[in-house]
Design an enzyme around this catalytic site. Structure first.
Site, short mmCIF file in Angstrom:
data_model
loop_
_atom_site.label_atom_id
_atom_site.label_comp_id
_atom_site.label_asym_id
_atom_site.label_seq_id
_atom_site.Cartn_x
_atom_site.Cartn_y
_atom_site.Cartn_z
CB CYS A 1 -4.52 22.73 -8.20
SG CYS A 1 -3.72 22.30 -9.77
CB CYS B 1 -3.23 18.04 -8.45
SG CYS B 1 -3.07 19.53 -7.41
CG ASP C 1 -13.54 -38.29 4.82
OD1 ASP C 1 -13.44 -37.32 4.04
OD2 ASP C 1 -13.86 -39.44 4.47
#
Length: 510
Positions: free
Chosen positions: A82, A85, A326
């Site tokens: 097609c 598409c 820490d």
């Protein structure tokens, strides 16, 4: 009226009863001159149906092998690619994994392929959302087709009506084709939900399509979320007034290559909230690598994150905490609030699942990290953690050494200070990664506790505003923090150990 007619067509031909004769009847109801022309130009039957605005599950019942032009059977060309598409609605595609072209005759065949792949991925789900991505070249093809149709049929009533109502997009037509058979094969309904099946189509000439879209005044720009995929008046109805213009140039050029097809499943992230405790002074909060060398023996992020990730069957995780300590600081008390984001999980976790993971983490032999109150959370959990993060108070216990013996007056002096304002310039130890600013912080209260057998060591308990640098508050950071414990006591003070004992936030306490 148009929408009602389309609904009647869809209802008249449900997928279970739609036959080739029904398709012929439907095609016969369309304008014969346009229908025959579209077939002759290489437009597939599903594209023809969507160009005329036909919606619904009838797309799922068309067999590519039995399609022919009811007006002129010689122009039926479903075997050809097609032009609009590029094979997407003909179920012809190049599989990136198999490295070959596939051709499926029916929507059920494609749905069966997708369903098998979904099952192989091992996801748990009770509904799914189908997503489709197409290349920009196809959007350009649609724009070209509609410009061509306007030049060819602009004066005809059916086209004038179609300009105002729009057509069905390729994405929607593909969904009309696949959703019903997928629902049957996967035994669940399609809806807007966290589990997504995504079909991605690309094309080798996609970049060319992008360039054409730019030359076409941006008519193929990507739409914002929420905008319709339909093609209609706003996008493609600009008139062509030049009578000498060659309208055949508007029609999309023929392509021999179908789109590349790839598929993937994904799920929106799940979020686990809770509090963690860290008992080691050699465990960082997050993975810490310097010059390819790992700092510390582990991280909170990995200890919790890897366990949850493996249990959920996820792809990745992100660790978010309300602040950080820490590596050499322990996190005690009720713990620090955190949220773990787990991406693309195969399993759907439950509250019992979260409880089981918490127990599994807490049974680790090394006892480096513990988790409390692990649970599934949503946006409310995020908001709760973020709202309290900036205003939270934190409590600490620090082991401090001073250069002179301490007296009772020192203990009284420090304990008497309430809501002490402290000016802190960015600490020297973090200047390489933080902006050089001066911040005012508040020490809400302090308490000194003697250490048995020594007059130069003491435990400092204190409650501070979030963001206070405790180590610098003790030793003064060469005068960059003022006042400090050292300046208050009038001697040198050094912090030897530090623990976070409480974070005053409401989230994830139970």
């Amino acid at each position: 009226m148009e929408q009602k007619a389309e609904e009647e067509i869809s209802n008249a031909f449900p997928p279970s009863s739609f036959s080739s004769s029904d398709l012929k009847q439907l095609l016969h109801s369309l304008p014969s001159n346009a229908l025959n022309h579209f077939f002759s130009l290489g437009v597939c039957v599903r594209c023809i149906l969507r160009l005329f605005g036909i919606k619904g599950p009838i797309y799922a019942s068309i067999d590519n092998g039995s399609v022919e032009n009811p007006v002129d059977s010689t122009t039926s060309n479903e075997t050809k690619l097609c032009n609009i598409c590029l094979g997407i609605l003909q179920f012809r595609f190049y599989d990136d994994k198999e490295k070959r072209i596939f051709q499926k005759d029916t929507a059920y065949d494609v749905a069966l392929l997708i369903a098998d792949m979904v099952r192989q991925d091992g996801y748990q789900f009770d509904s799914f959302s189908l997503e489709v991505s197409i290349p920009p070249l196809i959007l350009q093809n649609e724009a070209s087709l509609w410009s061509y149709m306007q030049s060819k049929y602009g004066s005809e009533p059916w086209f004038r009506e179609k300009i105002h109502t729009g057509c069905v997009s390729i994405k929607d037509a593909l969904k009309f084709s696949l959703i019903n058979p997928l629902e049957k094969l996967l035994d669940c309904k399609s809806s807007l939900c966290p589990f997504r099946i995504r079909l991605t189509y690309t094309h080798t000439k996609a970049s060319e399509g992008v360039a054409k879209c730019s030359d076409n005044g941006g008519s193929c720009k990507r739409r914002k979320t929420g905008e319709s995929d339909s093609i209609g008046e706003g996008t493609l109805s600009s008139s062509v007034e030049d009578e000498s213009f060659d309208f055949s140039k508007l029609f999309p050029k023929s392509e021999n290559e179908p789109c590349n097809f790839s598929y993937n499943c994904s799920r929106t992230p799940f979020y686990f909230g809770g509090r963690y405790l860290k008992y080691s002074r050699n465990v960082s909060q997050t993975r810490w690598i310097i010059d390819d060398e790992r700092m510390g023996e582990a991280s909170v992020e990995e200890i919790i994150g890897i366990k949850v990730l493996q249990a959920c069957g996820g792809d990745n995780y992100k660790f978010h905490a309300a602040g950080r300590e820490d590596i050499d600081v322990r996190m005690l008390g009720p713990g620090r609030p955190f949220i773990l984001e787990v991406q693309n999980t195969r399993l759907v976790p439950t509250e019992q699942f979260a409880n089981d993971i918490e127990k599994m983490i807490n049974k680790e032999e090394n006892k480096l990290v513990r988790v409390n109150n692990l649970k599934l959370v949503g946006s409310d959990g995020w908001n709760l953690m973020r709202e309290g993060e900036g205003e939270k108070q934190k409590q600490y216990a620090a082991l401090v050494w001073t250069s002179r013996p301490l007296k009772d007056e020192d203990f009284q002096q420090v304990s008497s200070l309430k809501d002490l304002k402290v000016a802190q310039r960015t600490p020297i130890r973090v200047l390489h990664r933080r902006s050089p600013l001066e911040r005012e912080k508040i020490i809400h209260w302090m308490k000194m506790e003697t250490v048995a057998g020594s007059s130069q060591y003491f435990l400092l308990h204190l409650c501070t505003q979030a963001g206070t640098y405790i180590k610098e508050f003790v030793h003064g950071d060469l005068g960059r923090t003022h006042p400090s414990i050292g300046s208050i006591l009038g001697c040198r003070a050094e912090i030897l150990q530090l623990d976070v004992t409480d974070i005053k936030m409401e989230c994830f306490l139970t």
